[in-house]
Design an enzyme around this catalytic site. Structure first.
Site, PDB file in Angstrom:
ATOM      1  N   ARG A   1     -13.687  -3.083  23.273  1.00  0.00           N
ATOM      2  CA  ARG A   1     -13.440  -1.749  23.960  1.00  0.00           C
ATOM      3  C   ARG A   1     -14.002  -1.537  25.425  1.00  0.00           C
ATOM      4  NH1 ARG A   1     -14.810   2.761  19.734  1.00  0.00           N
ATOM      5  NH2 ARG A   1     -15.563   1.225  18.350  1.00  0.00           N
TER       6      ARG A   1
ATOM      7  N   GLU B   1     -11.278 -14.531  14.620  1.00  0.00           N
ATOM      8  CA  GLU B   1     -10.098 -13.841  14.053  1.00  0.00           C
ATOM      9  C   GLU B   1      -9.475 -15.107  13.741  1.00  0.00           C
ATOM     10  OE1 GLU B   1      -9.266 -11.414  17.999  1.00  0.00           O
ATOM     11  OE2 GLU B   1      -8.419 -10.256  16.055  1.00  0.00           O
TER      12      GLU B   1
ATOM     13  N   CYS C   1     -12.203  -1.962  17.016  1.00  0.00           N
ATOM     14  CA  CYS C   1     -12.131  -2.794  17.911  1.00  0.00           C
ATOM     15  C   CYS C   1     -13.602  -3.145  18.614  1.00  0.00           C
ATOM     16  CB  CYS C   1     -11.169  -2.271  18.863  1.00  0.00           C
ATOM     17  SG  CYS C   1     -10.943  -3.377  20.393  1.00  0.00           S
TER      18      CYS C   1
ATOM     19  N   TRP D   1      -7.176 -10.237  24.147  1.00  0.00           N
ATOM     20  CA  TRP D   1      -7.142 -11.506  23.960  1.00  0.00           C
ATOM     21  C   TRP D   1      -7.799 -11.765  22.465  1.00  0.00           C
ATOM     22  CZ3 TRP D   1      -8.939  -9.582  28.574  1.00  0.00           C
ATOM     23  CH2 TRP D   1     -10.544  -8.901  28.681  1.00  0.00           C
TER      24      TRP D   1
HETATM   25  N1  ARG Z   1      -6.901 -10.157  13.738  1.00  0.00           N
HETATM   26  C1  ARG Z   1      -5.552 -10.351  14.300  1.00  0.00           C
HETATM   27  C2  ARG Z   1      -5.205 -11.898  14.263  1.00  0.00           C
HETATM   28  O1  ARG Z   1      -5.706 -12.574  13.956  1.00  0.00           O
HETATM   29  C3  ARG Z   1      -5.330  -9.696  15.634  1.00  0.00           C
HETATM   30  C4  ARG Z   1      -5.808  -8.280  15.929  1.00  0.00           C
HETATM   31  C5  ARG Z   1      -5.945  -8.123  17.389  1.00  0.00           C
HETATM   32  N2  ARG Z   1      -6.956  -8.722  17.942  1.00  0.00           N
HETATM   33  C6  ARG Z   1      -7.337  -8.546  19.229  1.00  0.00           C
HETATM   34  N3  ARG Z   1      -8.278  -9.642  19.663  1.00  0.00           N
HETATM   35  N4  ARG Z   1      -6.953  -7.813  19.839  1.00  0.00           N
HETATM   36  O2  ARG Z   1      -3.907 -12.014  14.614  1.00  0.00           O
END
Ligand code: ARG
Length: 358
Positions: free
Chosen positions: A67, A239, A64, A234
């Site tokens: 953090r 991602e 992560c 968030w």
């Molecule tokens: N990578 C995952 C997704 O795209 C989420 C993982 C957690 N990500 C976060 N920003 N807390 O759905």
């Protein structure tokens, strides 16, 4: 059981020291836990231990990048829950609290701990996630959800065969029949993706949901396992823009984006994929901001991670990390993380994968 004693002791030491408690308090709590393990084979965390343990588990999450904010986690203690209905209601409450109309609050809801003959489970990968349906032309929707979508249909959920159908929440206690519930539509914050300069971007009809709530992992604190403990932060833009929408085995939209941008896709050397990626990621960040939903770009996230590393160093704590996950999937070498190395040792408390219940 001896192992549980040792791990529990280690956790109490760490937790109570960081919370500034006295040696007497630590000793007293050790004895209490000893007694409990002797009589019942296990022990229960105080609310304070649970709260701090969940935060430590975030601090120890090697993959992560977010953090820095570990101390700001809201911990919702739902260890008193007794049935599937209550569990489903608590999960809906989690969505409402965490979403907070777009000002996302990092939150974890913790259900009863695992016992010899007791296990609470959530079948979903995330509380909010899009379905993926098998069809002759391949998967419709999110291929990542294909197996779970089948399970939902088998449990009686009616498929809608759309590209972005929010899956129901499925929970199970012990070996009882799983129970499911649809997430009320108005509670799911979604963001339609548009581009700040190219208005045609809207016509791609891309969207994503606001809050990523991981619900399949277990939380382990002081030898106690919480097999249902969904948590969220968030999104970091990449991602969505560089993985969920872009990966070939996910929504695979780069060819469409490139066409809209009128890029030459005949040769790799035009860097059409890279250019499409950058514009898609800019669009994701712009759209979340415009909708008022918390999101962070990867440059800012890397800077925040640097801050986290500095604070941990000041506190004489070692930062562990998984480099392969910490680097962002676009422009990784533009962040300091790329040029650093991290020890991927697993510290506890932490979050762990567990065997899928289906
Ligand atoms: N990578 C995952 C997704 O795209 C989420 C993982 C957690 N990500 C976060 N920003 N807390 O759905």
């Amino acid at each position: 059981m001896n192992e549980l004693r040792t791990v529990a002791k280690e956790f109490i030491q760490l937790c109570y020291r960081e919370l500034g408690k006295s040696r007497e308090e630590i000793e007293l709590r050790h004895q209490e836990i000893e007694k409990s393990i002797e009589h019942t084979g296990t022990y229960k965390h105080t609310a304070e231990e649970l709260t701090y343990g969940a935060k430590l588990a975030w601090r120890n999450s090697n993959r992560c990048i977010g953090r820095l904010f570990w101390e700001q986690l809201t911990v919702i203690d739902k260890r008193n829950i007794e049935n599937e209905e209550e569990m489903l209601a608590a999960l809906i409450d989690h969505i409402i609290y965490a979403t907070n109309e777009g000002r996302i609050r990092p939150t974890i809801t913790i259900f009863p701990q695992k016992e010899k003959n007791q296990a609470f489970r959530i079948w979903n990968h995330q509380l909010i996630r899009y379905a993926g349906y098998d069809s002759e032309k391949g998967i419709v929707g999110d291929p990542h959800s294909a197996a779970f979508t089948k399970e939902c249909i088998q449990l009686g959920w009616k498929p809608k065969y759309g590209m972005y159908d929010v899956l129901p929440i499925v929970v199970q206690i012990n070996n009882q029949t799983p129970k499911w519930r649809e997430v009320p539509h108005e509670l799911v914050k979604e963001i339609e993706i548009e581009h700040p300069e190219f208005s045609e971007f809207r016509d791609l009809n891309l969207k994503w949901y606001g809050v990523p709530i991981i619900s399949e992992m277990k939380l382990e604190i002081g030898g106690i396992e919480y097999s249902a403990a969904p948590f969220n932060g968030w999104y970091m833009g990449t991602e969505i823009g560089a993985r969920n929408l872009a990966d070939i085995e996910r929504y695979n939209v780069l060819p469409q984006v490139a066409e809209l941008l009128e890029l030459n896709t005949k040769t790799n050397a035009t860097l059409w994929k890279d250019r499409a990626l950058v514009e898609l990621n800019a669009a994701v960040l712009y759209s979340y901001k415009k909708t008022g939903v918390s999101i962070v770009d990867h440059h800012t996230a890397a800077k925040q991670f640097k801050r986290f590393e500095e604070i941990e160093a000041d506190q004489k704590r070692e930062v562990t990390g998984d480099w392969t996950w910490l680097i962002p999937p676009i422009s990784p070498a533009s962040t300091h993380i790329f040029h650093s190395s991290y020890d991927n040792k697993i510290k506890k408390p932490n979050y762990f994968y567990q065997k899928a219940p289906y």
